[in-house]
Design an enzyme around this catalytic site. Structure first.
Site, mmCIF file in Angstrom:
data_model
loop_
_atom_site.group_PDB
_atom_site.id
_atom_site.type_symbol
_atom_site.label_atom_id
_atom_site.label_comp_id
_atom_site.label_asym_id
_atom_site.label_seq_id
_atom_site.Cartn_x
_atom_site.Cartn_y
_atom_site.Cartn_z
ATOM 1 N N ASN A 103 0.829 -0.996 -0.008
ATOM 2 C CA ASN A 103 -0.141 0.154 -0.188
ATOM 3 C C ASN A 103 0.822 0.964 0.002
ATOM 4 O O ASN A 103 1.560 1.449 1.091
ATOM 5 C CB ASN A 103 -0.943 -0.144 1.170
ATOM 6 C CG ASN A 103 -1.990 0.800 1.351
ATOM 7 O OD1 ASN A 103 -2.696 0.910 2.169
ATOM 8 N ND2 ASN A 103 -2.314 1.597 -0.058
ATOM 9 N N GLN A 147 -2.112 6.795 -1.493
ATOM 10 C CA GLN A 147 -2.712 7.757 -0.679
ATOM 11 C C GLN A 147 -1.461 8.843 -0.419
ATOM 12 O O GLN A 147 -0.428 8.662 -0.693
ATOM 13 C CB GLN A 147 -3.002 7.297 0.692
ATOM 14 C CG GLN A 147 -4.625 7.018 0.793
ATOM 15 C CD GLN A 147 -4.766 5.380 0.802
ATOM 16 O OE1 GLN A 147 -3.632 4.780 1.201
ATOM 17 N NE2 GLN A 147 -5.795 4.955 0.759
ATOM 18 N N ASN A 181 -7.048 10.354 -0.278
ATOM 19 C CA ASN A 181 -6.780 9.556 -1.279
ATOM 20 C C ASN A 181 -6.416 10.010 -2.682
ATOM 21 O O ASN A 181 -6.287 11.287 -3.071
ATOM 22 C CB ASN A 181 -8.354 8.873 -1.448
ATOM 23 C CG ASN A 181 -8.566 7.890 -0.439
ATOM 24 O OD1 ASN A 181 -7.797 7.108 0.223
ATOM 25 N ND2 ASN A 181 -10.091 7.461 -0.240
ATOM 26 N N CYS A 238 -5.843 5.626 7.844
ATOM 27 C CA CYS A 238 -5.216 4.612 7.109
ATOM 28 C C CYS A 238 -4.045 3.937 7.990
ATOM 29 O O CYS A 238 -3.112 4.446 8.363
ATOM 30 C CB CYS A 238 -4.427 5.210 5.727
ATOM 31 S SG CYS A 238 -3.502 4.290 4.802
ATOM 32 N N GLY A 239 -4.372 2.604 8.278
ATOM 33 C CA GLY A 239 -3.513 1.829 9.285
ATOM 34 C C GLY A 239 -2.093 1.807 8.361
ATOM 35 O O GLY A 239 -1.143 1.831 9.290
ATOM 36 N N ASN A 240 -1.990 1.187 7.102
ATOM 37 C CA ASN A 240 -0.678 1.157 6.339
ATOM 38 C C ASN A 240 -0.074 2.423 6.600
ATOM 39 O O ASN A 240 1.397 2.453 6.750
ATOM 40 C CB ASN A 240 -0.686 0.388 5.103
ATOM 41 C CG ASN A 240 -1.308 -1.094 5.115
ATOM 42 O OD1 ASN A 240 -0.903 -1.621 6.181
ATOM 43 N ND2 ASN A 240 -2.144 -1.332 4.436
ATOM 44 N N ASN A 261 -12.867 4.807 9.680
ATOM 45 C CA ASN A 261 -13.542 4.909 8.430
ATOM 46 C C ASN A 261 -14.088 3.713 8.232
ATOM 47 O O ASN A 261 -14.226 2.493 8.743
ATOM 48 C CB ASN A 261 -12.315 4.933 7.432
ATOM 49 C CG ASN A 261 -11.163 3.737 7.471
ATOM 50 O OD1 ASN A 261 -11.579 2.975 8.421
ATOM 51 N ND2 ASN A 261 -10.433 3.732 6.537
ATOM 52 N N ASN A 266 -15.122 1.235 2.417
ATOM 53 C CA ASN A 266 -14.255 0.224 1.820
ATOM 54 C C ASN A 266 -14.869 -1.227 1.766
ATOM 55 O O ASN A 266 -15.362 -1.692 2.846
ATOM 56 C CB ASN A 266 -13.095 0.380 2.742
ATOM 57 C CG ASN A 266 -12.384 1.870 2.971
ATOM 58 O OD1 ASN A 266 -11.699 2.113 1.894
ATOM 59 N ND2 ASN A 266 -12.751 2.433 3.952
ATOM 60 N N CYS A 314 -4.578 -3.152 2.785
ATOM 61 C CA CYS A 314 -5.454 -2.002 3.543
ATOM 62 C C CYS A 314 -5.217 -2.280 4.886
ATOM 63 O O CYS A 314 -6.136 -3.185 5.440
ATOM 64 C CB CYS A 314 -6.643 -2.053 3.029
ATOM 65 S SG CYS A 314 -7.868 -1.014 3.801
ATOM 66 N N THR A 338 -6.832 -0.851 7.809
ATOM 67 C CA THR A 338 -7.919 -0.652 8.378
ATOM 68 C C THR A 338 -8.905 -1.658 7.841
ATOM 69 O O THR A 338 -9.754 -2.031 8.779
ATOM 70 C CB THR A 338 -8.659 0.904 8.211
ATOM 71 O OG1 THR A 338 -8.885 1.163 6.915
ATOM 72 C CG2 THR A 338 -7.885 1.842 8.834
#
Length: 289
Positions: free
Chosen positions: A13, A47, A67, A76-78, A167, A200, A227, A229
């Protein structure tokens, strides 16, 4: 306008990271964000991440996420893992754990000795109105401690778990994630009228009680290699349905994440995600839009 940037990725990601902490960045328009994220004429990214000084007490940094379509999103976790590697590598902090302000509150990010980053993602939220998801007039189906909701997707009914990780996510369990028509169904779910802020769309294959395969069609970005999250939402839904036990290894096209959540005993428990963060290159770009 010339911008310095860092290109990073977390399990594939990928992100363009801008430092608005050390110096002031001009406000970016959605057109400029799209230009930077363009894979043919720009840098290319899922992103854009902006590091800023916090505006709330108790935070070390502020973290903004855009985005590739130009829209700003909640989490955004990553990206969060790449964020803490960025501020650590740049010498912006000497802390092993930092508190970061995001749109929905504060998160804790911890750099481990092995180079992986653990993100305290907070507790998942399942109440439809808070996802947000419009469940009015729908007959949900109970599965374990979860409620599955029917969605009309291209004339077919798909049963999904709705989860917010800051999210919105819609998660369905499929027999074969690799063969599933994610690129056909993903856009239909992402823009489904039941999700007022879009969603998502996650497609999870159960491998064992501690292992899944996952594909996610992200809101505003399309299918991505991973992804964070989405992985958290999928595991939370699986544990709530009684299909999974913590911790869970999540295999994505871009790499592997480890998700832990004690939700079987306490749904208010925070969920954690561990995974890699990688710097690809640094550079400058002339932004002429």
């Amino acid at each position: 306008m010339k911008l310095s940037f860092t290109k990073m990725h977390g399990a594939g990601n990928d992100f363009v990271v801008l430092d608005g902490y050390s110096h002031t960045l001009p406000p970016l328009t959605d057109v400029q964000v799209r230009a930077l994220a363009d894979r043919h004429f720009g840098i290319g990214a899922d992103q854009l991440l902006v590091v800023e000084k916090p505006t709330v007490d108790g935070a070390d940094f502020k973290y903004r996420i855009f985005n590739c379509d130009g829209g700003e999103v909640e989490h955004c976790g990553n990206g969060a893992r790449c964020f803490v590697k960025f501020v650590t590598d740049r010498g912006l902090t000497d802390k092993r754990s930092v508190r970061v302000q995001v749109m929905k509150g504060l998160i804790t990010l911890t750099m481990q000795d092995n180079g992986e980053v653990v993100v305290d993602m907070g507790a998942p939220v399942f109440e439809p109105a808070q996802v947000p998801f419009d469940a009015s007039g729908l007959d949900g189906r109970t599965d374990g401690n979860d409620t599955l909701w029917p969605l009309d997707v291209g004339g077919a009914t798909r049963w999904v778990s709705t989860v917010s990780m800051g999210n919105p996510h819609a998660v369905q369990v499929v027999d074969d994630a690799e063969a599933y028509p994610v690129l056909a169904e993903g856009p239909l779910i992402e823009r489904h009228a039941r999700f007022p802020k879009r969603v998502n769309a996650g497609f999870m294959q159960i491998v064992s009680r501690h292992e899944v395969k996952l594909r996610v069609y992200e809101r505003g970005a399309g299918e991505t290699l991973a992804c964070g999250t989405g992985a958290c939402a999928a595991v939370a839904a699986g544990i709530r349905r009684g299909l999974l036990d913590t911790p869970v290894t999540v295999h994505t096209h871009g790499g592997t994440l480890t998700i832990s959540w004690d939700g079987a005993h306490d749904e208010r428990a925070a969920l954690t995600m561990a995974g890699p963060a990688t710097t690809v290159f640094e550079g400058e770009i002339e932004l002429n839009v």
